[in-house]
Design an enzyme around this catalytic site. Structure first.
Site, mmCIF file in Angstrom:
data_model
loop_
_atom_site.group_PDB
_atom_site.id
_atom_site.type_symbol
_atom_site.label_atom_id
_atom_site.label_comp_id
_atom_site.label_asym_id
_atom_site.label_seq_id
_atom_site.Cartn_x
_atom_site.Cartn_y
_atom_site.Cartn_z
ATOM 1 C CD GLU A 108 0.747 0.163 6.489
ATOM 2 O OE1 GLU A 108 -0.282 0.774 6.814
ATOM 3 O OE2 GLU A 108 1.568 0.614 5.665
ATOM 4 C CG ASN B 31 -0.144 0.114 2.506
ATOM 5 O OD1 ASN B 31 0.914 -0.509 2.661
ATOM 6 N ND2 ASN B 31 -0.635 0.911 3.440
ATOM 7 C CB CYS C 54 2.456 3.477 4.770
ATOM 8 S SG CYS C 54 1.649 5.084 4.651
#
Length: 949
Positions: free
Chosen positions: A575, A571, A573
Site C-alpha cells: 500500500e 512495501n 503489504c
C-alpha cells in the site's frame, strides 16, 4: 486397536490428565473411549456393513490420534478436561477430516442427549448441597472458593447485553471447576464457559472479554499493590485515575515509559478517562491486546485498556503546545474506536523507544558493501516492529561480469536467501514475526529464478520460504503481453538507467537497449515470449501465493513526489508508494479510520468523518517528529518528506449497516464517495497543518505545489496509456477547486497522506472487518498469534433473529456449509446477497471498488483478490482487468483449499487462551490452492502471516 506413533505420543502426554464428568466426578483419561465413540458414529451413518471394513478401522485410528494430539496441546499439569470439551475436539476433528455427515449426526446426537439430560434434571428432586471447593494459591495454600464473587463478576459481565444471561455461564463454569483449582484456572474456566456460547449468541464474545478483563484487573492491581487485590468494574471505575498514576510511576521506574509522561498534568488527563469503555471490547480484541500490546513485567500485565489508550495518546501529544488537551483529543478517538493507530505506534508510543513507524522501503545497490549494509538496515528496522519492502532490481544478474574479480555473478537470488534468514532471526522484539518483501522488475535477467523463490521443491539454498516477493511490472511489459510480443531480460549493470525510468521514457529506452542487444553491444540478455513469462508469473502466484503483481508506472506517474525521485517498489503489504535511493530509506506512518463508526442506515456521517480525519492526520504527523529512528537514512527521509498513510477499515460493516450487498453498483458507489470524503478531509487537514507548522521540505515542485491532486494525477496516467488501456471513472461530488487553491497557497505538511493498509490486528481490536476486505465467512474459527476464536457475523445474526430464523439448526447448517448461506433454503435471497462471502463474490467487484478508491489516494491500497475455482484464464483476466482499471498494486491471491473452512463445534473450538498458557497455533481456516501436497500460498488468517497480524 493399533496405535499410530502420533497417537502413542499424544496418549502418553494425557495419561496424567483428569476428566471431569457431567456429574462432577473425576476419572482418568482413556483414549480407547474416543475410538469406540467415533466407531459408533460411523456405524450410525454408514450402516452395519462398515463394521467389517478395514478402512473404518484405519480412519478411526487416525482420527483418534488427531484428537489425542489436539488434546495434548492444551493439556497442562494443573488442567482437567471436561467431557464436553473432549467431545468438542472429536467433533472438530471429524469436520476437519471432511466427515461432514458423521459430524453432523454427532452434533444432533449431542443435542438430543443434552435435552434428555435437562429433562431428567427437571424430574429429579433438589440435589444435595454441593461440597465446599477450595482454590490453590501460588504457595500451595488452599482457601475457600468465593462463589458469590464469581456470580457477581459474571452477572456484571452480562449486564446490558441483549440475549445473554449469567445462568448458563455460571452453570458451565461450575461444571469445569474442581477442588484445588488454581486462581488462573478459575478465571479461565469462567472465560471458557462464556465463549462456548459465542456461536449461539455473538453477545457472549463481549461477556468473555469482560471476564478476561476481570482477570486482567486482578493481575494489574495485584502487581502494582504488591498484595492480592481484586476489583469489579464498578469499583475500578471509582479508582481508575489513582490506578493510572500508580501505573505510570511504576512503568517509568521499570524504564518502560518515557519519564516525560509523569510530567503531564495527570489530574487533568485522568479526568478524561472513561472506564466504561473497557466493556466495549469483543473477546478477540481484548485477548489480542492482552497478548501483544499491554505493558508487562516478567510476564505480568499491569496496563488496563483505557490506560493503554491514554498512554498511546499522551505519547503522541508529548510535543504539542497544550499537550494535555491534545492527549485527551487523541484518547477520545482511540478509545471510541473511531480511529486506530498502527501496531508499531500502539506498541511503542510513550515508551523509552518510541519507534512508531509501520513501513520502511529500501533500495539495495549493486555493491557488496551496500548489500550487507542493507541486511543490517533490515535488522535494525525490524527490531522495533517495522515491516520491510526491499528493492533488489539494481543487483546484477546471473552470469554478469564482476570487474573486481574478473568473475561471473551468481545473481540476486543468493543474496535474497540471506535477507530471508535475517527477517527470521530478528523477530520484532519477540512481539511478532519479522517480515520483509523483496521486489524485482520484470526485465531483470533473474526474474524466472525470482519467481521460484517460494516453491517447496528445488535447491533450498535458492528458496526463501519466510520472505514475501513481488513483481514490479512496467506497463510496457503488459502491452507486449496483450500484443503477444517478445520481451527481453537484461542484467541491470548493463542497463542501469532502466531502474529510474518509467512511463514513455522507460519504454523508449528499453527499446533502445533491445536494439543494442541485437547489435551485440549487450552481453547478458535473454529473449522470451511476454505472454509465456506472464503465464509463469500467474502460475507461481497460483501455486505459492507469490510474487504479488504490482504496477510500476501508475505508482510513479501518479506520485506527488516524482520531481524528487522514483518509486522503486512498494512495501511489505503493497500500500506504500514512496521514493527510495541509496541515500534515503522511505518511511511511512500509518493509521486507519474505522468506517463502521461513521455510517448510519442513511449513509455516511460526513461531519463525524471530517472531525475524525482532521485529528487523525495530526496524530500521524506527530509520529514523524517523535519517532525513534534506528538508522540515519530513515530519519533523514522521513523528516524531509513527512509522508503519512491514513487508511480505513470496517468497510464491510459499513455496507452491512446500510443494507448494501458488496457485489452491487451501490457498493462500488459507496466505495467511491466514502473515499472521496476521506481524501478531501485528509488533504485539507494536511494543508491546515502546513499553515500552522510549515510545509514539508521538498514541497516545491511536487504535484501538490502545482495544484495537481490525486484525482488530477489520474489524468496523467490516462495520457500515458494509449487507446482503451485505462478504464477508470473521473466523477467527483465535492468542491475540489477550492481545495486545490488552498493547497497551492498554504502548501502541504505531508508529501503523501493516504494509504489503505491491511489492518488485520487493529481491526480485531476494534471488532470490525479488516481494511477493505470482503466478508470471509459468516461463522468460522479465526486463528492468529493470540489463539483460535469462534467468529460469528453479528449483523447476520441480528437479521436472522428479526426473521425468526436464528436457532441451533441454523448454526449447524452454517458450519456444514462453511459459513455460507447459499445452500440454506430457508434464508431469503436478499440476505444471501447481503451476506455473500468472499469466495461467492466475483473479484471484479473488488477491483471496481478499488479502482474508484484509487483515484482519490496518493499512495495505494492492500487489495486481496479471491477465486473460488482458480484457472489460468481467470487469473489472466482478473489481473489484466486490475491493470486496465488503473490499480497501482495488488496483494495476496486467496483461493479455497480442498478442506475449506475449519469447522466450529457446538461448545466452542478455541484451541488456546494465551492469557493462561500459550501453545502452538492450530491450522488456519483456509489455504490458497496449490497442486502440491502442502499448499504454500498465504492462508486466510494465517497466524504466521504479517498481513494477518
Amino acid at each position: 486397536m493399533a496405535a499410530t506413533p502420533e497417537r502413542t505420543a499424544s496418549t502418553d502426554a494425557l495419561t496424567a490428565m483428569r476428566v471431569i464428568r457431567r456429574d462432577g466426578s473425576v476419572s482418568v483419561f482413556d483414549a480407547g473411549k474416543i475410538s469406540v465413540a467415533m466407531t459408533k458414529a460411523f456405524l450410525a451413518v454408514e450402516g452395519g456393513d462398515a463394521a467389517a471394513s478395514s478402512r473404518l478401522h484405519h480412519v478411526v485410528t487416525e482420527l483418534t490420534g488427531q484428537v489425542c494430539a489436539s488434546l495434548a496441546r492444551h493439556a497442562g499439569a494443573e488442567t482437567a478436561l471436561h467431557i464436553e470439551h473432549i467431545q468438542d475436539i472429536v467433533e472438530l476433528t471429524l469436520m476437519r477430516g471432511e466427515h461432514h455427515k458423521i459430524a453432523r449426526a454427532y452434533v444432533l446426537y449431542r443435542e438430543d442427549r443434552t435435552r434428555a439430560r435437562e429433562a431428567r434434571e427437571t424430574e429429579r428432586p433438589a440435589p444435595e448441597p454441593e461440597p465446599e471447593l477450595s482454590v490453590k494459591a501460588e504457595d500451595g495454600t488452599l482457601t475457600p472458593l468465593d462463589w458469590a464473587r464469581v456470580t457477581e463478576v459474571v452477572t456484571q459481565a452480562v449486564a446490558g447485553l441483549a440475549d445473554t444471561a449469567a445462568e448458563p455461564v455460571l452453570a458451565e463454569t461450575r461444571r469445569n471447576i474442581y477442588d484445588g483449582i488454581t486462581a488462573d484456572e478459575l478465571a479461565l474456566a469462567q472465560i471458557m464457559a462464556a465463549r462456548t456460547l459465542v456461536e449461539q449468541e455473538p453477545g457472549y464474545s463481549y461477556v468473555s472479554a469482560r471476564l478476561l478483563l476481570d482477570k486482567l484487573r486482578g493481575e494489574a492491581l495485584t502487581y502494582l499493590a504488591g498484595t492480592p487485590r481484586l476489583a469489579d468494574q464498578d469499583e475500578m471505575a471509582e479508582s481508575y485515575g489513582a490506578y493510572f498514576r500508580d501505573y505510570v510511576r511504576r512503568a517509568v521506574e521499570l524504564e518502560l515509559l518515557d519519564p516525560e509522561l509523569e510530567r503531564f498534568d495527570l489530574d487533568r488527563v485522568t479526568a478524561a478517562l472513561r472506564p466504561e469503555r473497557d466493556l466495549d471490547f469483543g473477546f478477540l480484541g481484548l485477548q489480542t491486546l492482552y497478548d501483544r500490546y499491554f505493558l508487562h513485567h516478567d510476564g505480568t500485565r499491569f496496563e488496563l485498556p483505557q490506560a493503554f489508550f491514554l498512554r498511546v495518546a499522551m505519547g503522541l501529544a508529548v510535543r504539542e503546545d497544550d499537550r494535555e488537551a491534545r492527549a485527551i483529543e487523541f484518547y477520545e478517538l482511540l478509545s471510541t474506536f473511531h480511529f486506530m493507530a498502527s501496531t508499531p505506534t500502539l506498541f511503542n508510543s510513550g515508551t523509552t523507544r518510541p519507534q512508531l513507524s509501520s513501513c520502511f522501503l529500501t533500495t539495495v545497490d549493486d555493491d557488496l558493501d551496500a548489500i550487507f549494509q542493507g541486511y543490517q538496515n533490515n535488522a535494525l528496522l525490524a527490531k522495533y516492529s517495522g515491516g520491510l519492502g526491499n528493492d533488489w532490481t539494481p543487483v546484477r544478474g546471473l552470469g554478469a561480469h564482476i570487474k573486481g574479480t574478473n568473475g561471473q555473478s551468481q545473481g540476486v537470488v543468493p543474496f535474497l536467501k540471506i535477507a530471508n534468514d535475517t527477517a527470521v532471526a530478528v523477530n520484532q522484539g519477540g512481539k511478532r514475526k519479522g517480515a520483509a518483501c523483496a521486489y524485482l522488475e520484470t526485465w531483470h535477467v533473474d526474474i524466472e529464478e525470482f519467481l521460484d523463490l517460494r516453491k517447496n521443491t528445488g535447491d533450498e539454498r535458492r528458496r526463501t520460504h519466510d520472505m514475501n516477493t513481488a513483481n514490479w511490472v512496467p506497463d510496457e511489459f503488459l502491452r507486449r503481453v496483450e500484443a503477444d510480443a517478445s520481451w527481453t531480460l537484461f542484467s541491470p549493470d548493463e542497463v542501469a538507467d532502466l531502474h529510474d525510468l518509467y512511463g514513455t521514457a522507460f519504454a523508449e529506452r528499453y527499446r533502445e537497449y533491445e536494439a543494442a542487444a541485437d547489435r551485440g553491444e549487450i552481453k547478458v540478455f535473454r529473449r522470451v515470449r511476454a505472454v509465456e513469462l506472464w503465464r509463469r508469473m500467474l502460475t507461481m502466484l497460483f501455486e505459492t501465493g507469490h510474487p504479488w503483481i504490482t504496477f510500476k508506472d501508475p505508482c510513479n506517474l501518479r506520485s506527488p513526489q516524482q520531481h524528487n525521485g522514483v518509486v522503486h517498489s512498494s512495501n511489505l503489504c503493497t500500500e506504500i508508494t514512496l521514493n527510495t535511493s541509496s541515500d534515503e530509506v522511505a518511511v511511512c506512518n500509518l493509521g486507519s479510520v474505522n468506517l463502521a463508526r461513521h455510517v448510519t442506515r442513511d449513509g455516511l456521517d460526513v461531519e463525524r468523518l471530517e472531525r475524525t480525519v482532521t485529528t487523525a492526520v495530526r496524530m500521524l504527523d506527530n509520529v514523524i517528529d517523535i519517532n525513534f529512528y534506528t538508522i540515519e537514512p530513515a530519519r533523514r527521509s522521513n523528516l524531509r518528506h513527512r509522508p503519512v498513510g491514513l487508511g480505513l477499515m470496517g468497510h464491510q460493516e459499513a455496507l452491512f449497516e446500510q443494507g448494501i450487498a458488496l457485489a452491487t453498483p451501490e457498493a462500488v458507489e459507496f466505495a467511491d464517495r466514502s473515499m472521496e470524503h476521506l481524501s478531501y478531509y485528509a488533504i485539507a487537514a494536511s494543508s491546515r497543518l502546513a499553515a500552522e507548522r510549515g510545509t514539508y521540505e521538498t514541497f516545491d515542485g511536487s504535484l501538490w505545489s502545482r495544484g495537481i491532486l490525486p484525482l488530477d494525477s489520474l489524468r496523467l496516467l490516462a495520457q500515458h496509456r494509449e487507446g482503451d488501456a485505462l478504464d477508470v471513472d473521473f466523477s467527483s461530488t465535492l468542491d475540489w477547486d477550492s481545495l486545490r487553491e488552498r493547497v497551492v497557497a498554504d502548501g502541504m505538511r505531508n508529501s503523501n497522506v493516504m494509504a489503505i493498509a491491511p489492518t488485520a490486528t487493529i481491526s480485531n481490536i476494534c471488532g470490525v472487518g479488516q481494511s477493505i476486505e470482503p466478508l470471509f465467512r459468516n461463522l468460522f474459527v479465526k486463528s492468529n498469534m493470540s489463539g483460535d476464536f469462534t467468529v460469528v457475523n453479528p449483523h447476520l445474526v441480528r437479521d436472522l433473529k428479526a426473521r425468526g430464523l436464528w436457532d441451533e439448526v441454523m448454526v449447524s447448517d452454517l458450519k456444514y456449509f462453511d459459513g455460507s448461506l447459499g445452500a440454506i433454503d430457508r434464508v431469503p435471497d436478499e440476505l444471501k446477497a447481503l451476506y455473500a462471502t468472499a469466495f461467492e463474490v466475483d473479484s471484479r467487484w473488488l477491483v471496481d471498488a478499488a479502482s474508484r478508491r484509487q483515484k482519490w489516494i496518493d499512495q495505494a491500497q492492500s487489495l486481496n483478490l479471491y477465486l473460488a475455482s482458480p484457472s489460468g484464464r481467470k487469473l489472466d483476466e482478473l489481473y489484466r482487468y486490475a491493470w486496465h482499471k488503473g490499480l497501482k498494486t495488488t496483494y495476496y491471491l486467496r483461493a479455497q483449499s480442498a478442506t475449506h473452512v475449519e469447522k466450529s463445534t457446538l461448545r466452542g473450538t478455541d484451541g488456546k487462551l494465551n492469557a493462561v498458557a500459550p501453545s502452538a497455533p492450530v491450522p488456519a481456516t483456509a489455504t490458497a490452492v496449490s497442486p502440491e501436497a502442502e499448499p504454500a500460498a498465504c492462508r486466510i488468517e494465517d497466524p504466521d502471516c504479517e498481513a494477518c497480524q
